[in-house]
Design an enzyme around this catalytic site. Structure first.
Site, PDB file in Angstrom:
ATOM      1  N   ASP A  67     -22.374 -10.580  -6.632  1.00 56.51           N
ATOM      2  CA  ASP A  67     -21.985  -9.176  -6.477  1.00 56.51           C
ATOM      3  C   ASP A  67     -21.016  -8.707  -7.553  1.00 56.51           C
ATOM      4  O   ASP A  67     -20.494  -9.503  -8.337  1.00 56.51           O
ATOM      5  CB  ASP A  67     -21.378  -8.958  -5.083  1.00 56.51           C
ATOM      6  CG  ASP A  67     -20.393 -10.055  -4.675  1.00 56.51           C
ATOM      7  OD1 ASP A  67     -19.876 -10.750  -5.558  1.00 56.51           O
ATOM      8  OD2 ASP A  67     -20.147 -10.213  -3.471  1.00 56.51           O
ATOM      9  N   ASN A 136     -15.137 -10.916   8.451  1.00 58.71           N
ATOM     10  CA  ASN A 136     -16.047 -10.188   9.348  1.00 58.71           C
ATOM     11  C   ASN A 136     -17.475 -10.751   9.274  1.00 58.71           C
ATOM     12  O   ASN A 136     -18.412 -10.141   9.764  1.00 58.71           O
ATOM     13  CB  ASN A 136     -16.055  -8.683   9.023  1.00 58.71           C
ATOM     14  CG  ASN A 136     -16.573  -8.387   7.628  1.00 58.71           C
ATOM     15  OD1 ASN A 136     -16.929  -9.298   6.879  1.00 58.71           O
ATOM     16  ND2 ASN A 136     -16.617  -7.117   7.264  1.00 58.71           N
ATOM     17  N   HIS A 138     -19.217 -11.331   6.447  1.00 62.23           N
ATOM     18  CA  HIS A 138     -20.068 -10.908   5.329  1.00 62.23           C
ATOM     19  C   HIS A 138     -20.339 -12.069   4.370  1.00 62.23           C
ATOM     20  O   HIS A 138     -19.522 -12.974   4.223  1.00 62.23           O
ATOM     21  CB  HIS A 138     -19.525  -9.671   4.603  1.00 62.23           C
ATOM     22  CG  HIS A 138     -18.335  -9.867   3.721  1.00 62.23           C
ATOM     23  ND1 HIS A 138     -17.250  -9.020   3.757  1.00 62.23           N
ATOM     24  CD2 HIS A 138     -18.054 -10.758   2.749  1.00 62.23           C
ATOM     25  CE1 HIS A 138     -16.371  -9.402   2.856  1.00 62.23           C
ATOM     26  NE2 HIS A 138     -16.825 -10.464   2.230  1.00 62.23           N
ATOM     27  N   GLU A 143     -22.155  -6.388   4.366  1.00 58.16           N
ATOM     28  CA  GLU A 143     -21.271  -6.138   5.497  1.00 58.16           C
ATOM     29  C   GLU A 143     -22.073  -6.142   6.808  1.00 58.16           C
ATOM     30  O   GLU A 143     -23.301  -6.023   6.785  1.00 58.16           O
ATOM     31  CB  GLU A 143     -20.581  -4.777   5.320  1.00 58.16           C
ATOM     32  CG  GLU A 143     -19.726  -4.653   4.063  1.00 58.16           C
ATOM     33  CD  GLU A 143     -18.390  -5.419   4.145  1.00 58.16           C
ATOM     34  OE1 GLU A 143     -18.266  -6.347   4.973  1.00 58.16           O
ATOM     35  OE2 GLU A 143     -17.479  -5.092   3.368  1.00 58.16           O
TER      36      GLU A 143
END
Ligand code: GLP
Length: 249
Positions: A67, A136, A138, A143
């Site tokens: 990314d 979380n 990811h 996400e």
């Protein structure tokens, strides 16, 4: 998923390095999928150390990063391109032309996603994909809620992710709001996946991931349960909320 419990960050990094070095030695033109964040820094240090002392060559290796932040110039110290240069590429002999990272400054972002997918899909798949995990759940910058059939795409970063990553920036307002990320489907195309997890901040998400059979788009890392060759290298702190008896992998 195979879960390998290691003592600490150091042990996680050196086992991961041994796996990568073994791959590059047995397959000099290996395709490596790389990650950013605090987690893989120790692994990259070990690769550099090994390159200096044993000369493992990256001359024919191709790298693909997960990314990049949207709008971030590659020369900006907060870009993932810069991070990779500082923490790995400048210290080993991988040729510039064999390094692949999405271009966050592209004017046509959708076209950039397509271009990156084409690069990724050229020839054989990635041999080993390194992953970290967000608290979380990811992976890459996928996400919660991201479709498991997603390919490289633009994401809006969760506020929790921006806050977690603010430690690398001067202030929270400087953290970009968007990123380009390989999608879940792109990640799962790798032949082998190595998920690195260290520290107490990841204990809760490890509990969520490892104590249920559920595969749920609200927990992006649970997509890894659909892949035949995933190893999770997690340290004692990260696994501190998971008892052996609870493990569902
Ligand atoms: C970042 C990256 C992920 C990384 C994750 C965890 O947002 N995009 O690829 O795995 O967050 O980061 P860290 O290793 O610093 O905990």
């Amino acid at each position: 998923m195979k879960v390998l419990e290691v003592k600490d960050y150091h042990e996680m990094s050196s086992i991961a390095a041994r796996i990568i070095i073994g791959k590059v030695q047995s397959k000099p033109d290996a395709k490596l999928g790389l990650a950013t964040g605090g987690t893989p820094i120790g692994l990259y240090k070990e690769l550099i150390q090994d390159y200096r002392s044993n000369g493992t060559s990256y001359e024919s290796v191709c790298t693909y990063n997960l990314d990049e932040y949207v709008g971030m110039d590659p020369e900006d110290p907060n870009s993932y391109r810069y991070f990779m240069e500082e923490n790995l590429f400048a210290h080993i002999n991988v040729p510039e032309s064999q390094i692949h990272i999405p271009d966050g400054t592209a004017v046509e972002l959708e076209a950039e996603c397509e271009r990156y997918d084409l690069e990724l899909n050229r020839g054989e798949g990635v041999d080993i994909q390194i992953l970290g995990i967000g608290s979380n759940g990811h992976i890459g910058f996928n996400e919660p809620g991201t479709s498991f059939s997603s390919h490289t795409h633009i994401v809006k970063l969760a506020e929790t992710t921006r806050k977690a990553n603010a430690r690398f920036f001067r202030r929270l307002e400087d953290v970009p709001t968007q990123a380009i990320t390989m999608g879940i489907a792109s990640i799962l195309k790798a032949k082998q996946i190595l998920l690195l997890v260290s520290g107490i901040n990841k204990a809760e998400v490890m509990k969520q991931l490892l104590t249920t059979d559920e595969v749920d788009e609200q927990l992006p890392a649970s997509a890894l349960k659909n892949h035949p060759n995933v190893t999770i290298l997690a340290d004692e702190e990260a696994l501190s909320l998971v008892k052996n008896a609870d493990l569902k992998t």
